[in-house]
Design an enzyme around this catalytic site. Structure first.
Site, short mmCIF file in Angstrom:
data_model
loop_
_atom_site.label_atom_id
_atom_site.label_comp_id
_atom_site.label_asym_id
_atom_site.label_seq_id
_atom_site.Cartn_x
_atom_site.Cartn_y
_atom_site.Cartn_z
N GLY A 66 130.11 7.81 36.22
CA GLY A 66 130.25 8.02 34.72
C GLY A 66 128.98 6.99 33.88
N ARG A 79 140.06 5.38 24.99
CA ARG A 79 141.48 5.74 24.05
C ARG A 79 140.77 5.41 22.66
NH1 ARG A 79 145.51 1.55 24.54
NH2 ARG A 79 145.00 -0.21 26.19
N HIS A 103 149.63 -0.05 34.74
CA HIS A 103 148.70 -0.62 34.08
C HIS A 103 149.27 -0.09 32.41
CE1 HIS A 103 145.36 -1.35 32.34
NE2 HIS A 103 144.82 -0.22 31.55
N1 APR Z 1 131.59 13.56 35.71
C1 APR Z 1 130.79 12.72 35.79
N2 APR Z 1 131.28 11.79 34.72
C2 APR Z 1 132.05 12.17 33.28
C3 APR Z 1 132.57 13.51 33.82
C4 APR Z 1 132.32 14.68 34.70
N3 APR Z 1 132.93 14.99 34.56
N4 APR Z 1 133.34 14.21 32.39
C5 APR Z 1 132.51 12.86 31.48
N5 APR Z 1 132.19 11.91 32.06
C6 APR Z 1 130.99 10.29 31.61
C7 APR Z 1 130.95 11.19 29.94
O1 APR Z 1 129.65 11.39 29.77
C8 APR Z 1 130.50 9.14 29.88
O2 APR Z 1 129.62 8.82 30.08
O3 APR Z 1 132.24 9.25 31.70
C9 APR Z 1 131.66 8.47 30.67
C10 APR Z 1 132.81 7.73 29.79
O4 APR Z 1 132.33 7.22 29.40
P1 APR Z 1 133.04 6.18 28.13
O5 APR Z 1 132.81 7.72 26.69
O6 APR Z 1 131.57 5.45 27.32
O7 APR Z 1 134.11 5.57 28.67
P2 APR Z 1 134.23 3.86 29.23
O8 APR Z 1 134.49 2.46 28.10
O9 APR Z 1 133.25 3.81 30.07
O10 APR Z 1 135.74 4.15 30.19
C11 APR Z 1 136.00 5.09 30.30
O11 APR Z 1 137.32 3.72 31.91
O12 APR Z 1 139.11 2.32 31.18
C12 APR Z 1 138.84 3.37 30.71
O13 APR Z 1 140.42 4.54 29.57
C13 APR Z 1 138.71 4.11 30.10
O14 APR Z 1 139.27 6.25 30.74
C14 APR Z 1 137.73 5.55 30.38
C15 APR Z 1 137.09 5.24 31.13
#
Ligand code: APR
Length: 315
Positions: free
Chosen positions: A14, A87, A180
């Protein structure tokens, strides 16, 4: 004489808001070489290049690369998973379950194949159900799978206490246990300032609003940002856990660890004081809670159990 040194390999799954900050902090702390993975290829590669190009300025001599190919994560020592939706205002963490279980399942399947010996730190929400999913799908020993939530909730509590009392955050120790969610358990008896129990410095009436704000702190930030959730502080907390593992620090960090009877909680990942060292989650420390906190922890664990039951249906 020749010696072989290898730097730890850290795979960040991610490359969104938290993932990018994880890469930056891992680099600045020189924890190891970083591979930033995302299904959106340009995002991982772009952020990795951006950070790589600041290494000469900030003097951190590590490799940072971006990828959408799981092969590049092969053999990682530490994996931190933030893949998943964050969220939006009005949502609870539990509302993310449907989407994020699918994403976590995909990540766990690949981690099992490509990083079979890794210590895995899960950050995506709803946290407690996501850690369960990771452990279940990888089948890794339970000491090698942990969730990051308690360090963040505790950091928030520490900050609010320090702010209220007008003292340095460095001198505040605190503990938040449980799941959490909004029913997490900030434990007043475990909070101290420079070794002085907080109960001697603040009345219950002063402390209660701080507990309430701590429970809702994630939502407060979501409400302000509007487009996502907190990212600087969650990244810092996951890095503290990775650091404790990589350097075998054995720090006592509130973490979603697998309980086998501790605090009366069985076969669930719930936030408890965990010792994190080279062996992963090496120990869970059990402290005596007053009746009110013990009851609150039981309730919070029951909620985690309900959420895990929902996650199970989707596996
Ligand atoms: N494999 C890899 N990456 C993925 C996948 C996957 N199957 N599906 C989604 N992603 C990536 C998205 O492309 C995105 O870049 O996960 C990333 C999530 O990043 P953000 O949307 O910026 O979210 P972020 O604020 O980093 O939070 C991520 O952590 O605290 C928790 O609630 C929050 O569930 C959320 C997670």
């Amino acid at each position: 004489m020749s010696r072989t040194f290898t730097r730890p390999k850290i795979a960040l799954i991610g490359a969104g808001q938290i993932g990018g900050n994880l890469a930056l902090l891992a680099g600045q702390k020189q924890l190891g070489d970083v591979v930033l993975f995302d299904i959106v290829e340009g995002m991982a590669k772009g952020k990795a290049l951006d950070i790589a190009q600041m290494t000469p300025i900030q003097d951190f001599d590590i490799k940072v690369s971006g990828t959408s190919n799981w092969n590049d994560c092969a053999g990682a020592d530490v994996v931190i998973v933030t893949a998943g939706l964050p969220r939006k205002p009005g949502m609870s963490r539990d509302d993310l379950l449907d989407t994020n279980v699918k994403i976590m399942k995909d990540c766990a399947t690949n981690i099992k194949q490509h990083c079979p010996n890794a210590f895995v730190i899960v950050v995506a929400n709803p946290l407690d159900a996501m850690v369960y999913t990771m452990a279940q799908v990888t089948g890794f020993p339970k000491n090698r799978v942990v969730g990051m939530a308690g360090v963040l909730d505790t950091g928030r509590l520490q900050y609010f206490i320090a702010d209220h009392l007008g003292v340095s955050v460095e001198d505040v120790t605190a503990f938040v246990l449980g799941g959490h969610g909004d029913d997490m358990v900030p434990v007043r008896d475990l909070c101290s300032v420079g070794g002085i129990p907080v109960t001697q410095l603040m009345t219950k009436a002063e402390f209660d609003p701080i507990i309430d704000r701590t429970r809702k702190a994630g939502g407060e930030i979501v409400g302000l940002l509007k487009t996502g959730s907190a990212y600087y502080s969650p990244a810092a907390c996951a890095i503290a856990m990775a650091d404790s593992f990589i350097h075998d620090k054995k720090r006592v960090l509130p973490s979603a660890a697998y309980c086998q009877g501790e605090y009366g909680i069985k076969e669930l990942f719930v936030g408890v004081p965990a010792v994190i060292g080279a062996g992963g989650v090496e120990k869970i420390l059990e402290v005596k809670l007053n009746a009110e906190d013990a009851a609150a922890l039981k309730l919070s664990a029951e909620h985690v159990g309900d959420l895990v039951a929902e996650a199970k249906k989707r596996l």
